[in-house]
Design a protein around this motif. Structure first.
Motif, short mmCIF file in Angstrom:
data_model
loop_
_atom_site.label_atom_id
_atom_site.label_comp_id
_atom_site.label_asym_id
_atom_site.label_seq_id
_atom_site.Cartn_x
_atom_site.Cartn_y
_atom_site.Cartn_z
N GLY A 63 25.03 30.85 7.84
CA GLY A 63 25.22 30.83 9.28
C GLY A 63 26.55 31.45 9.67
N THR A 64 27.56 31.16 8.90
CA THR A 64 28.90 31.70 9.17
C THR A 64 28.87 33.22 9.13
OG1 THR A 64 29.90 29.71 8.24
CG2 THR A 64 31.30 31.66 8.34
N HIS A 88 31.23 25.63 16.53
CA HIS A 88 31.41 25.90 15.11
C HIS A 88 32.16 27.21 14.90
CE1 HIS A 88 30.34 26.41 10.86
NE2 HIS A 88 30.16 25.11 10.85
N GLU A 93 34.81 28.37 11.29
CA GLU A 93 34.44 29.61 10.58
C GLU A 93 35.69 30.39 10.19
OE1 GLU A 93 30.95 31.36 12.51
OE2 GLU A 93 29.94 29.44 12.30
N GLU A 141 26.43 27.65 21.47
CA GLU A 141 25.86 26.95 20.32
C GLU A 141 24.70 26.07 20.79
OE1 GLU A 141 28.86 25.51 17.59
OE2 GLU A 141 27.75 23.65 17.30
N ASN A 145 26.41 21.10 17.67
CA ASN A 145 26.70 20.18 16.58
C ASN A 145 27.72 19.08 16.97
OD1 ASN A 145 27.54 19.06 14.14
ND2 ASN A 145 27.77 21.00 13.08
N ASP A 174 24.61 30.84 18.77
CA ASP A 174 24.69 30.21 17.45
C ASP A 174 23.60 29.15 17.45
OD1 ASP A 174 25.10 28.63 15.27
OD2 ASP A 174 27.26 28.36 15.56
N ARG A 177 20.69 25.39 14.64
CA ARG A 177 19.62 24.37 14.73
C ARG A 177 18.74 24.61 15.96
NH1 ARG A 177 24.27 21.97 12.96
NH2 ARG A 177 24.14 21.04 10.89
N LYS A 205 19.30 24.52 6.90
CA LYS A 205 19.63 23.20 7.48
C LYS A 205 18.33 22.40 7.63
CE LYS A 205 24.09 24.40 9.21
NZ LYS A 205 24.23 25.81 8.84
#
Ligand SMILES: Cc1ncc(COP(=O)(O)O)c(C=O)c1O
Length: 349
Positions: A63-64, A88, A93, A141, A145, A174, A177, A205
């Protein structure tokens, strides 16, 4: 000793169907992906693009890496990009956007991930002023998260898209999820992804693949992204061996399975509530439960004590503990964990 690992959905292992698919993968299904010759990777990229409703997709290592590739592909060094404070990309990152992208970051605060667009408008740079860096991208995002797996709904994304268009910004998501968001609201994932120019989502994930993420967008974006992936060392040769898991993960049945994780998160929150402790238990939207301490306690001591009782969790700030539900856990695991969590919290609070 029985261990229930609630640190993250990244601890998941592949399903029996994934192993079966790997076992039946022969050499004819592998090739050099840097040359675009791995049929399994090509199948996965095609499938992923279709699922999220974009022209093209690219398998990346993480993901990063996917977020960084997306930002590098849509900006120039010296640009300013807008990112939510607790996201995130900003906090976790390793500052790659600045170090490797030469990008300035303008952070914004939000109401559980949702920005106030009037405030954002004030942060947009004046492109006519030669003193100022141009603002060229906004990132969102989803699920968020560190705000507890909250869903940013399609209506809010639509407003952000309008804002991005008015200000000539690229819009990145992002979506590590993003399937949790889709299942959480019971709407197609394209209701979220249609608003953005680029989306990154993780296979590793909730979808429980061992490795890999996807970036998706226009064909032009993906051809740039492919070059940046190579630059960042993400050209993986016979990567079908990884992609084969993703092909199973993107089956509707497997995406729908995320419902179980959401049910388990609700169950966990409910069970912890029965202890009537002076803590705030955030009602989960998806698979993340946040327990917020109302008293000043050294949180690392609580985490250590959980571990001794067989429950693994992470603290995400000095007063918040995060529990993440995922594939491999059942109701009985959740009941076991909540009993231990209740016991430890009662001791400390
Ligand atoms: C929201 C979000 N974005 C990106 C990432 C990065 O993914 P990876 O760990 O695959 O680099 C994570 C990882 O936890 C995440 O939670």
């Amino acid at each position: 000793m029985r261990i229930v690992d609630l640190r993250s959905d990244t601890v998941t292992k592949p399903s029996p169907e994934m192993w079966e698919a790997l076992r039946s993968l022969g050499n004819s299904k592998l090739g050099d992906d840097v040359e675009g010759e791995d049929p399994t990777v090509n199948d996965l990229e095609e499938k992923a693009a279709k699922v999220v409703g974009k022209e093209a997709a690219l398998l990346v290592t993480s993901g990063t890496q996917g977020n960084l590739i997306s930002l590098l592909s849509q900006t120039n060094p010296g640009d300013e990009i807008m990112i939510e404070k607790r996201s995130h990309i900003y906090g976790h990152e390793v500052g790659s956007t600045a170090r490797l992208g030469g990008l300035m970051i303008c952070t914004f605060s939000s109401d559980k991930g949702v920005p106030n667009l009037d405030n954002l408008q004030d942060m947009i740079r004046n492109r006519e002023d030669i003193h100022q860096p141009p603002t060229t991208l906004i990132s969102q995002e989803n699920t968020h998260n560190y705000h507890g797996g909250v869903i940013i709904n399609p209506e809010d994304l639509q407003k952000m898209k309008n804002f991005a268009d008015i200000n000539k910004l690229k819009f990145h998501m992002d979506g590590a999820r993003i399937f949790n968001a889709a299942i959480g609201l019971n709407v197609p994932v394209t209701e979220f992804t249609k608003h953005v120019d680029s989306v990154m989502f993780c296979l590793s994930k909730g979808l429980s693949c061992p490795v890999g993420s996807i970036v998706a967008g226009s064909k032009d974006f993906i051809s740039k992204a492919r070059r940046y992936r190579k630059m960042l060392g993400g050209g993986m040769r016979q990567a079908g061996i990884i992609a084969v898991f993703g092909l199973i993960a993107l089956e509707p049945k497997w995406i729908q399975r995320l419902e179980e994780d959401h049910k388990n998160a609700k169950l966990l929150a409910e069970c912890i509530k029965t202890y009537n402790l002076p803590v705030k238990i955030h009602t989960p939207d998806t698979n993340i439960v946040i327990v917020e301490l109302m008293k000043k306690i050294e949180i690392s001591k609580i985490i250590t004590e959980f571990g001794k009782e067989g429950v693994l969790a992470f603290s995400i700030s000095k007063d918040k503990i995060r529990f993440v539900t995922h594939y491999g856990l059942n109701e009985n695991d959740i009941e076991f964990a909540s009993e231990k969590i209740g016991k430890v919290l009662t001791k400390f609070i």
